[in-house]
Each structure stands twice: as C-alpha cells, then as structure tokens.
Design an enzyme around this catalytic site. Structure first.
Site, mmCIF file in Angstrom:
data_model
loop_
_atom_site.group_PDB
_atom_site.id
_atom_site.type_symbol
_atom_site.label_atom_id
_atom_site.label_comp_id
_atom_site.label_asym_id
_atom_site.label_seq_id
_atom_site.Cartn_x
_atom_site.Cartn_y
_atom_site.Cartn_z
ATOM 1 N N CYS A 119 69.827 -59.007 -8.810
ATOM 2 C CA CYS A 119 69.275 -59.059 -10.392
ATOM 3 C C CYS A 119 67.870 -59.805 -10.152
ATOM 4 O O CYS A 119 67.731 -60.460 -9.263
ATOM 5 C CB CYS A 119 70.083 -59.716 -11.286
ATOM 6 N N LYS A 194 78.940 -54.784 -18.399
ATOM 7 C CA LYS A 194 78.718 -56.022 -18.654
ATOM 8 C C LYS A 194 78.233 -56.305 -20.013
ATOM 9 O O LYS A 194 76.982 -55.812 -20.448
ATOM 10 C CB LYS A 194 77.683 -56.568 -17.779
ATOM 11 N N GLU A 233 79.209 -46.306 -19.369
ATOM 12 C CA GLU A 233 78.680 -46.892 -18.497
ATOM 13 C C GLU A 233 79.400 -46.933 -17.104
ATOM 14 O O GLU A 233 78.720 -46.758 -16.144
ATOM 15 C CB GLU A 233 78.536 -48.504 -18.954
ATOM 16 N N LYS A 248 83.001 -57.306 -17.062
ATOM 17 C CA LYS A 248 82.572 -58.476 -17.246
ATOM 18 C C LYS A 248 82.174 -59.038 -18.580
ATOM 19 O O LYS A 248 81.398 -58.288 -19.078
ATOM 20 C CB LYS A 248 81.595 -58.905 -16.096
ATOM 21 N N SER A 274 81.801 -68.012 -15.544
ATOM 22 C CA SER A 274 81.753 -69.318 -15.648
ATOM 23 C C SER A 274 82.278 -70.052 -17.026
ATOM 24 O O SER A 274 82.922 -71.091 -16.887
ATOM 25 C CB SER A 274 80.436 -69.559 -15.476
HETATM 26 C C1 PBG Z 1 72.917 -62.470 -13.186
HETATM 27 C C2 PBG Z 1 74.280 -62.758 -13.284
HETATM 28 C C3 PBG Z 1 74.883 -63.539 -14.345
HETATM 29 C C4 PBG Z 1 76.074 -63.778 -14.251
HETATM 30 C C5 PBG Z 1 76.613 -63.188 -12.833
HETATM 31 N N1 PBG Z 1 75.210 -62.474 -12.515
HETATM 32 C C6 PBG Z 1 74.279 -64.157 -15.698
HETATM 33 C C7 PBG Z 1 73.760 -63.366 -16.742
HETATM 34 O O1 PBG Z 1 73.700 -62.234 -16.821
HETATM 35 O O2 PBG Z 1 73.058 -63.966 -17.500
HETATM 36 C C8 PBG Z 1 77.109 -64.476 -14.848
HETATM 37 C C9 PBG Z 1 78.376 -64.976 -14.086
HETATM 38 C C10 PBG Z 1 78.970 -66.100 -14.760
HETATM 39 O O3 PBG Z 1 79.128 -66.471 -15.641
HETATM 40 O O4 PBG Z 1 79.950 -66.811 -14.090
HETATM 41 N N2 PBG Z 1 72.461 -61.494 -13.879
#
Ligand code: PBG
Length: 324
Positions: A119, A194, A233, A248, A274
């Site tokens: 990313c 996502k 998706e 996710k 997280s």
């Molecule tokens: C990067 C990414 C994110 C997460 C994984 N890859 C953050 C986002 O999309 O802002 C989140 C992982 C987590 O919250 O543990 N784009």
C-alpha cells in the site's frame, strides 16, 4: 497466466497454512519493521506488539518459528524524512522491510511464509493509500506505484504480496507485473473486502499512516454496504488472479466472511485487526481470560469459513497453548 493454483501448494509451509484445518496452522502473526538497530518500541494501544528494527525482528521471528508460528505478515513503518507524495521510497530494495524479507528467506527458506503489505499509505507524506491528484485519490496513477512496491517485495523473496490499498484493478496489474518478471511462485493475497472501518485506529498509530486530510471512504468499502458489494469485490479479485481473498475487519463482518467463502473458490483469510485486538487486551488483565476470549473468537472465524487468520494474538495463543 492469470491463475496459477500451484502457488498455494508451492511449499509445505504454504500448504499447512492454507489447507490444514486446525486453527494453530491457520495463524499469521503481523509485525512492524522500522529503520535502525536494536530498536524494539512498544506500541501503547497494542500491548505485546512492537515496532522493531531488522535485527530485532529477525530474532523475534526466529523465536516465533521455534514455537511453530510459520506465517508472518510484515508492515513497513517509514521514517518521516523518507515519506513523499508518491511513496517513492516504498519500493527501494534497501528499505528495512525488503532487507528483513531477504534475511528471513535466507535463514528459513521454504520453512517460512512471508506476506508483505503493499500500500502507499505508510510511505506517503499525506498518509493516503494512493497518489493524490486534484484532491482525489487517483486510481490509475496509483496502480504503477503499487506494482513497483509489489515487485520489490517479490524480488526480496516474499511468498505473498498483500494488496491492502483497495484500488480497482490492482490485482490484475500486480499479477501481470509478477508474470513479466518471472515471479511465477509469488502469490497475491488481496484485501478484497476491506471496510472503511474505525477498528484500524491502533494500527495507524503503530504505522504512522493516518491520512493528514480526508478519510479512506472513496476506496475502502462503506460499512453499510451489503453482501452484493462484498461478493463483487471478492469475485473480481479472484478473476484478476488473487491467490487468497481477505475480509477485514473480522469480528464485525463474520456474516460477510460466510457469504464470501461461499462465493469464491480461492482460500479466504480474515484480518482480526488492531482495534479488535485492543478491545480484548484492554478488557482483560490476565492470560486466562484472554485465552478463553481468543479461543472463542478464533472458532467463530473458522465457523464463518476462514482458512487463514491474521491476528496479533497469534504468538500469545501459540505460546500459551490456548488452542491445544
Ligand atoms: C494499510 C493497512 C491498514 C491495515 C492493514 N493495512 C490500515 C488502513 O487501511 O488504514 C489495518 C490493520 C489493523 O488495523 O490491524 N492500508
């Protein structure tokens, strides 16, 4: 070739991760890689999780490997002086993430499964997941940058490049890039479904990747959207050549995991993110109560159809025999 089913069978460790029905084999431990030496910084909102420099990270992963945790997902945390509007440093072979992948592959070879986050957000100075043009995240300008990052991870030896950006068409573009460079055994794990979730807060602190203006609503999925959008998706990414389809966050979208796993033929992963981790950690004070919660949560993922579970609880669960 767009679809190579052999990618998921390439090594014993990939097969164990994807096809073994037990929870322990399905786990992936996330890690945050920073520059420097001897660095191990605690992340306040995520007790037990650290930002580590390559040397410390390799030691941590060696200990995880000895415990039986064979699959690892790496996120780059980029120094602010290395960030710019186009995330140009993210594809450098001498950045900590690429160096860590190469070292780990040299040490563990086919025994380890390494997934790397692809990313722009951790390496852009504005914190957005793509190239910003006219105050918008420009999909088609972002794709070549993602391909460069994915290629650099494949060159370092990643088993799976994990596209978490949510741009349209990136799976096909990354697949074409890998094919052209001869990386026929490198897989693509796509963050297909996502959501623009509020459960990513602690991660954004950990990775210093919060957007400096606006939000991620124009590319990540609307939390109110239904199954049709999720399935669209997932099947699109599958057709473009994704080897693993991810949903996710996990806990608030178990119904979506079930719908998606019933709609695709590729393996399905969930990301126990997280904010979900922090909720469990902050509502418990001892390992016993955590063990019970985590066991129950992991079973719910399996029941919903997850083949792979990415979770910050992985190490504690394996170390503490929470799943035995
Ligand atoms: C990067 C990414 C994110 C997460 C994984 N890859 C953050 C986002 O999309 O802002 C989140 C992982 C987590 O919250 O543990 N784009």
């Amino acid at each position: 070739m767009n679809i190579r089913p052999r990618i998921n069978r390439w090594t014993t460790s990939r097969r164990d991760l994807i096809f073994s029905p037990d929870i322990k084999s399905s786990l992936v431990q996330p890690h945050f890689v920073v520059s420097g030496e001897g660095v191990s910084e605690a992340i306040q909102s995520m007790p037990g999780i650290f930002r580590q420099s390559v040397d410390v990270l390799c030691q941590t992963i060696a200990e995880d490997m000895a415990l039986g945790i064979k699959s690892h997902m790496l996120f780059a945390v980029v120094d602010s002086h290395d960030k710019d509007p186009t995330a140009s440093k993210a594809s450098n072979s001498d950045m900590p993430l690429q160096v860590a992948v190469a070292k780990l592959k040299q040490q563990f070879g086919a025994e380890i499964v390494i997934m790397t986050d692809v990313c722009l957000c951790t390496a852009t100075d504005h914190g957005h997941c793509g190239i910003v043009h006219d105050h918008q995240i420009d999909n088609d300008l972002t794709i070549p940058e993602l391909c460069k990052i994915a290629l650099s991870h494949a060159e370092a030896g990643a088993d799976y490049v994990s596209a978490s950006d949510m741009m349209d068409g990136r799976v096909k573009a990354i697949r074409d890039t890998l094919e052209q460079a001869g990386h026929v055994s490198t897989g693509i794990l796509s963050y297909s479904v996502k959501y623009a979730s509020s459960f990513y807060g602690p991660f954004r602190d950990a990775a210093s990747s919060s957007p400096s203006f606006g939000d991620r609503g124009s590319h990540q999925m609307d939390i109110r959207s239904g199954y049709d959008e999720a399935i669209l998706e997932a099947v699109t990414d599958e057709a473009e050549g994704a080897d693993i389809i991810m949903v996710k966050p996990a806990m608030t979208y178990l119904d979506v995991v079930r719908q998606v796993s019933d709609s695709v033929t590729r393996p399905v992963a969930v990301y126990n993110v997280s904010g979900e981790y922090s909720m469990v950690m902050s509502s418990t004070s001892d390992d016993n109560s955590r063990a019970n919660l985590v066991r129950e949560i992991f079973h719910s993922f399996k029941r919903a159809g997850a083949d792979i579970i990415v979770s910050y609880h992985a190490r504690a669960a394996v170390k503490g025999h929470w799943l035995d």
